[in-house]
Design a protein around this motif. Structure first.
Motif, short mmCIF file in Angstrom:
data_model
loop_
_atom_site.label_atom_id
_atom_site.label_comp_id
_atom_site.label_asym_id
_atom_site.label_seq_id
_atom_site.Cartn_x
_atom_site.Cartn_y
_atom_site.Cartn_z
N ALA A 1 -19.43 7.31 39.37
CA ALA A 1 -20.16 6.54 40.38
C ALA A 1 -20.28 5.07 39.96
CB ALA A 1 -21.56 7.14 40.60
N GLN A 2 -20.53 4.83 38.68
CA GLN A 2 -20.63 3.46 38.18
C GLN A 2 -19.28 2.74 38.33
OE1 GLN A 2 -21.31 2.94 33.94
NE2 GLN A 2 -22.70 1.26 34.39
N LYS B 1 -18.41 -0.55 40.69
CA LYS B 1 -17.85 -1.79 40.14
C LYS B 1 -16.60 -2.20 40.91
CE LYS B 1 -20.56 -2.81 36.74
NZ LYS B 1 -21.35 -4.01 36.76
N VAL B 2 -15.74 -1.24 41.20
CA VAL B 2 -14.52 -1.54 41.96
C VAL B 2 -14.87 -2.03 43.36
CG1 VAL B 2 -12.46 -0.50 42.98
CG2 VAL B 2 -13.07 0.03 40.62
N ALA B 3 -15.90 -1.46 43.94
CA ALA B 3 -16.32 -1.83 45.28
C ALA B 3 -16.86 -3.26 45.36
CB ALA B 3 -17.38 -0.86 45.80
N GLU B 4 -17.31 -3.80 44.22
CA GLU B 4 -17.81 -5.18 44.21
C GLU B 4 -16.66 -6.12 44.46
OE1 GLU B 4 -19.81 -5.78 40.48
OE2 GLU B 4 -21.43 -4.45 41.02
#
Length: 68
Positions: free
Chosen positions: A60-61, A65-68
């Protein structure tokens, strides 16, 4: 240990990182005994180390991070 002591309950503020990692999850500030029990029941998480290394939390983390 700078910065860690304000993230744990006062009983753990003077402990080493290794001691905190092996402490129960409710050693983290804001995590109640009930919360800790839910984590244990759902994911078999018993310690701060278990929480920090749980594959679902790490996934999930990473996704966040990739989604940022």
């Amino acid at each position: 240990m700078a910065g860690i002591e304000d993230k744990v309950d006062k009983d753990y503020a003077s402990k080493s990182a290794a001691e905190i990692a092996d402490a129960p999850v409710d050693a983290l500030k804001g995590v109640s005994e009930g919360d800790a029990q839910h984590l244990k029941d759902a994911f078999n998480i018993k310690t701060v180390r278990d929480l920090g290394t749980n594959k679902y939390f790490l996934w999930a983390q990473a996704i966040s991070k990739v989604a940022e």
